[in-house]
Design an enzyme around this catalytic site. Structure first.
Site, PDB file in Angstrom:
ATOM      1  N   ASN A 194      13.088   2.293  -1.349  1.00  0.00           N
ATOM      2  CA  ASN A 194      12.376   3.521  -1.006  1.00  0.00           C
ATOM      3  C   ASN A 194      12.683   4.667  -1.949  1.00  0.00           C
ATOM      4  OD1 ASN A 194      11.018   2.694   1.506  1.00  0.00           O
ATOM      5  ND2 ASN A 194      13.117   2.363   2.194  1.00  0.00           N
TER       6      ASN A 194
ATOM      7  N   GLY B 136      13.323  -1.771  13.169  1.00  0.00           N
ATOM      8  CA  GLY B 136      12.852  -2.279  14.442  1.00  0.00           C
ATOM      9  C   GLY B 136      13.892  -3.237  15.014  1.00  0.00           C
TER      10      GLY B 136
ATOM     11  N   SER C  88      22.606  -3.884 -56.996  1.00  0.00           N
ATOM     12  CA  SER C  88      22.640  -2.813 -56.003  1.00  0.00           C
ATOM     13  C   SER C  88      21.645  -1.708 -56.331  1.00  0.00           C
ATOM     14  CB  SER C  88      24.044  -2.210 -55.951  1.00  0.00           C
ATOM     15  OG  SER C  88      24.932  -3.164 -55.422  1.00  0.00           O
TER      16      SER C  88
ATOM     17  N   ARG D 257      13.098  -6.598 -37.244  1.00  0.00           N
ATOM     18  CA  ARG D 257      11.859  -6.166 -36.599  1.00  0.00           C
ATOM     19  C   ARG D 257      10.846  -7.316 -36.564  1.00  0.00           C
ATOM     20  NH1 ARG D 257      10.327  -1.210 -39.947  1.00  0.00           N
ATOM     21  NH2 ARG D 257       8.426  -1.426 -38.712  1.00  0.00           N
TER      22      ARG D 257
ATOM     23  N   ALA E  81       0.812  -1.221   0.000  1.00  0.00           N
ATOM     24  CA  ALA E  81       0.000   0.000   0.000  1.00  0.00           C
ATOM     25  C   ALA E  81       0.842   1.267   0.000  1.00  0.00           C
ATOM     26  CB  ALA E  81      -0.941  -0.008   1.204  1.00  0.00           C
TER      27      ALA E  81
ATOM     28  N   ARG F 282       9.355   9.009  -1.873  1.00  0.00           N
ATOM     29  CA  ARG F 282      10.752   9.309  -2.174  1.00  0.00           C
ATOM     30  C   ARG F 282      11.198   8.794  -3.549  1.00  0.00           C
ATOM     31  NH1 ARG F 282      13.539   6.871   2.853  1.00  0.00           N
ATOM     32  NH2 ARG F 282      11.489   5.951   3.207  1.00  0.00           N
TER      33      ARG F 282
ATOM     34  N   GLY G 236       5.759  -5.749  -0.793  1.00  0.00           N
ATOM     35  CA  GLY G 236       5.830  -5.500  -2.236  1.00  0.00           C
ATOM     36  C   GLY G 236       7.071  -4.747  -2.654  1.00  0.00           C
TER      37      GLY G 236
END
Ligand code: UD1
Ligand code: MG
Length: 452
Positions: A223, A135, A401, A329, A8, A13, A99
């Site tokens: 962060n 912590g 060519s 491509r 959440a 930052r 997350g």
């Protein structure tokens, strides 16, 4: 086991409009990495707690196996897990992931779940040289965990503790539900701390055990962009080590970027600065030159790719010779031993074996046979401003060519186009076709002289 991923956070930052958990590592959202690891554990329930930028997050990672729980206001990690509890059952345990902690390994989590068993609370902890901001794991005289104290609530003695809480834990669902219901927010940050459940477990006589990850980087969070870039490098280093172990030669493992899945055969060699996106398969003996970008590409055995190539959604046969500066491509399919040289662009074209286009060409919407020689500067004029048209060139044709083939047009087998031909009608088999003005020489002509 059930898994809850907290996602959440806004990530102020990051200074970005993109929600934090959608920021990419190796081209994939942070949350996608955590989901992949979570799924590797085959959880009975997989729940994501989302909040900021929630619609974008849900849209980007929608999957039938995810139960989404909204946390409208971010009132703390304990409050976040509370939002998930109605979606989880009482049976078994709950593993809490984050997350924005993308590199956690499934093996570490499996060990944590084993440590938790059916009736213990297991914490993933690490010892850090600098534990600032985390912590702290507080232990009693016997070394048993007694509580987690957040930095802002910690005493000076507690701040000296170097064992920190990674945030990742595993607990019996029934007990976790009861503890979360009793959480308060009387602390320095006015938040509902998930970490307060540890002291509750101790008070209830539930064993609290700890596990350490095999590597410190597994528990690093993101962060800001600097941390994002840091984890990108760690992740790329890990991917490069896996390739080296599998026998791939990387000229410099610090200079490769894999943003998807790179599958290599034996004796593949990759020079510096290459980027691989989507799913790329390199068969045995393929060599990729420096600074090439390959996206959703399959390359056949022994093909050599010179530096500075750009290939997107193409299939390349065996023993090919490509580049430098070749561009393939989407929709390009090259058979074996096809040569594509510098500044040649190929799009939506099938090229059969032993055909060569070595210099400065555009081949679009074409079917080209075997052993065809495409001269320098040849262009298929495939687009009339509204529609695309096809050019078909038969086996053994020789395109001189600087020819332009104005599609739709067909060149027969064995046909030769003289240099400089602008082909607007089909060229017959085995004949020389010239589409240019006849050469003229005026013998009596004199050069102009400067006026006085
Ligand atoms: C938390 C832990 C701390 C630990 C640290 C590890 C608590 C109270 N503290 O601290 O012990 O050392 O992580 O990094 O748990 N989140 C939500 N909703 C919220 C609050 C947070 O989803 O209401 C998510 C965030 O997006 C983030 C994670 O939870 O992914 C951790 O939140 P954060 O605020 O960074 O926790 P810390 O205060 O750092
Ligand atoms: Mg916080």
């Amino acid at each position: 086991m059930q898994i809850t991923i907290l996602a959440a956070g806004q990530g102020k930052r990051m200074n970005s409009r993109l929600p934090k958990v959608l920021q990419p590592i190796a081209g994939q959202a942070l949350l996608a990495h955590v989901l992949r690891t979570a799924r590797a554990l085959s959880p009975a329930r997989l729940c994501v707690v989302y909040g900021h930028g929630g619609d974008a997050v849900r849209a980007a990672l929608a999957a039938p196996d995810i139960a989404w729980a909204e946390q409208a206001q971010q009132l703390g990690t304990g409050h976040a897990v509370q939002q998930a509890m109605p979606l989880l059952e009482d049976e078994g345990s709950v593993l809490v992931l984050y997350g924005d902690v993308p590199l956690i390994r499934a093996g570490t989590l499996a060990a944590l779940a084993t440590a938790a068993g059916t009736n213990r609370l297991a914490l993933l902890t690490v010892e850090l040289a600098d534990p600032k901001g985390y912590g702290r794991i507080v232990r009693d005289a016997e070394g048993r965990v007694s509580e987690i104290v957040e930095e802002k609530d910690a005493s000076p003695a507690q701040r000296a503790i170097r064992e920190i809480n990674t945030g990742i834990l595993c607990a019996p669902a029934r007990l976790l539900r009861a503890w979360l219901a009793r959480l308060g927010n009387h602390n320095a940050q006015g938040e509902y701390y998930l970490t307060d459940v540890i002291a509750m477990a101790v008070a209830d006589g539930v064993d609290v055990v700890t596990q350490q990850p095999a590597h410190e980087w597994e528990v690093l969070g993101v962060n800001n962009k600097a941390q994002l870039a840091g984890l990108e490098r760690i992740h790329q280093h890990n991917l490069a080590q896996d390739l080296l172990e599998a026998g791939v030669t990387l000229i410099d493992p610090a200079r490769i970027d894999i943003r998807g899945e790179l599958v290599c055969g034996q004796d593949v060699e990759i020079d510096v600065g290459c980027v691989f996106e989507g799913r790329v398969e390199l068969a045995d003996g393929v060599k990729v030159g420096a600074y090439s970008v390959l996206r959703n590409v399959k390359v056949g055995a022994e093909t050599r790719i010179a530096p500075f190539c750009h290939f997107d959604s193409a299939e390349i046969g065996a023993a090919g010779v490509l580049g430098p500066y070749a561009r393939l491509r989407p929709g390009t399919v090259l058979a074996e031993d096809v040569h594509v040289g510098n500044f040649v662009e190929i799009k939506n074209a099938q090229v059969a074996a032993h055909t060569k286009a070595n210099h400065l060409s555009y081949i679009g919407d074409a079917t080209i046979g075997s052993r065809v020689n495409i001269g320098a500067g040849v262009i298929t004029c495939n687009y009339d401003g509204v529609n695309k048209h096809r050019t078909v060139i038969g086996d053994d044709a020789f395109i001189g060519s600087d020819c332009q083939l104005v599609a739709p047009v067909t060149v027969g087998r064995g046909a030769t186009l003289g240099a400089g031909t602008t082909l607007t009608q089909d060229a017959p088999e085995d004949a020389l076709t010239l589409g240019r003005s006849r050469q003229l020489s005026l013998t009596g002509w004199v050069r102009p002289v400067r006026k006085k």
